[in-house]
Design an enzyme around this catalytic site. Structure first.
Site: not given
Length: 459
Positions: A105-106
């Protein structure tokens, strides 16, 4: 250092919990906590509704239940998280070939390397370049909402360090740009822990020297920091403190291992204490492993003794795992092979031979449940055979995707005493009805995650 803030850092907001809320209409706007639900489980992600009660990542699940008893407590559905991560990463790669994923998610993105690079280079003023970056970032965030229904926070700056700091300021669901040239003024009032690479032990060493803010670090100069932290670390901390970061965005990093370690101010001599520290390190290592969407076959233990001699021991498992109890138990076994007489000053736990994430190690999961319930241990073959041949032995996990022959797709709300409760709803339906079945109901079966947006052409 760049004059245009063309490096962005994207961080999805409460990603695992947000995917669960988007998948389950009945949970939208309500506190959701994702993680290990056993007696020793920890929180992986808490929704912002749950964070209002003080719940946060890495918190023991038992504490989270006390703080927010009315939350929905769910096991992870990593197939759903990975599928949505791939959509987001695909949108990032449309903006640039230089995308550096840090976890599911990054990621960092270098906009100069993408199709808008010439326009950024042609900007006649820093303000013009900044406005273009802001427009690109807002367009990206809108695309993510359109394709997944999820929100993201984005930071833009002239370096990876400042872009990461900007995205933290943007949370949740925001966009912050730090103008090149303002790095020192932005960093100065921050606590030293705001800089990457400064953990609790380094913070304490700096605090004893009277250095508590980033401005203190910059004022101390490289000489004092090298004396306190060593040449490599001290130099790196000073450069970050003055906002200097020339690290490039490196696409598709292929990590060989994931590991964590701690150095202790006082050597550890008690073996029970050492084993407890190893369990905590194993938990942290697994959290990093899961955040990267990976599993691994080889568990590695690192021990630095009182005389600075360093030993490593490793054990290769029968298959890749990201199960915390398996990693911890293996690391403990390895620790029993090491002579700790005289004390230990550093411990580390790592996982190598990484593979793409596999949803769950079935035997490890069953073994853990048997151990926590106090039941006698069973051999792997017997467990697997029982699960395959006896429907009443099936286990259902809160949050798990299921399909019923009559009622269609839904998810497990809970199970126990031979019953399983299912709410029948999809990401595109309204709040669904709840029904209860016997755990062995032959009309009920596990299923895959549905996409958060209906397929093209669907009603």
């Amino acid at each position: 250092m760049r004059t245009v803030p063309s490096i962005i850092h994207l961080d999805m907001d409460a990603f695992f919990a947000a995917v669960e809320q988007a998948s389950k209409p009945s949970l939208r706007g309500k506190p959701v906590i994702v993680g290990g639900l056993g007696g020793r489980g920890v929180v992986s992600t808490a929704s912002y509704e749950a964070r209002k009660f003080g719940v946060h990542s890495a918190m023991p699940m038992a504490q989270a239940r006390r703080l927010c008893p009315n939350a929905a407590f769910l096991t992870g559905r990593f197939d759903a998280y990975r599928a949505n991560s791939e959509i987001v990463m695909g949108l990032l790669r449309e903006r640039s070939p230089l995308v550096e994923p840090l976890s599911l998610d990054e990621a960092f993105v270098d906009l100069e390397a993408g199709p808008y690079g010439p326009a950024l280079a042609a900007a006649t003023t820093p303000e013009e370049g900044a406005q273009l970056v802001l427009a690109l970032a807002e367009d990206l965030r809108a695309d993510i909402v359109e394709h997944t229904g999820l929100t993201a926070s984005v930071g833009a700056a002239g370096s990876k360090l400042m872009a990461k700091i900007a995205s933290e300021r943007a949370k949740p669901d925001g966009l912050v740009l730090i103008e090149p040239g303002s790095e020192r003024s932005v960093l100065a009032p921050m606590p030293v822990r705001a800089l990457p690479g400064i953990g609790p032990a380094t913070e304490q060493a700096l605090r004893r020297a009277g250095l508590t803010t980033v401005a203190d670090l910059a004022g101390a100069g490289p000489g004092e920091l090298v004396g306190l932290l060593g040449k490599a670390h001290g130099t790196g901390v000073f450069q970050m403190a003055i906002g200097w970061d020339e690290r490039p965005v490196v696409p598709d990093r292929d990590a060989k291992s994931v590991s964590v370690e701690d150095t202790f101010e006082v050597d550890l001599a008690d073996r029970d204490r050492i084993l407890r520290e190893i369990e905590q390190l194993a938990a942290r290592c697994v959290r990093r492993l899961r955040a990267a969407g990976r599993s691994g076959r080889t568990v590695v233990l690192k021990v630095r003794r009182f005389d600075f001699s360093t030993l490593t021991r490793s054990e290769t498992l029968r298959g890749p795992t990201d199960d915390e109890q398996v990693v911890a138990a293996t690391a403990r076994r390895l620790a029993l092979q090491v002579d700790v007489t005289g004390g230990v000053r550093l411990l580390g736990v790592g996982v190598a031979q990484l593979a793409d994430y596999t949803q769950e190690d079935l035997f490890a999961q069953l073994e853990r449940e048997e151990r926590e319930s106090g039941a006698a241990a069973v051999i792997e073959e017997a467990v697997v055979e029982a699960v395959e041949t006896d429907p009443s032995a099936r286990r259902w996990w809160p949050g798990q995707d299921v399909t019923h022959r009559e009622f269609g797709p839904g998810w497990v709300q809970g199970s126990g005493v031979g019953r399983v409760t299912v709410r029948f709803e999809t990401p595109y339906s309204g709040i669904g009805r709840v029904r209860t079945f016997a755990v062995g109901d032959e009309d009920l079966e596990a299923s895959g995650a549905l996409p958060l947006r209906p397929p093209a052409g669907a009603g």
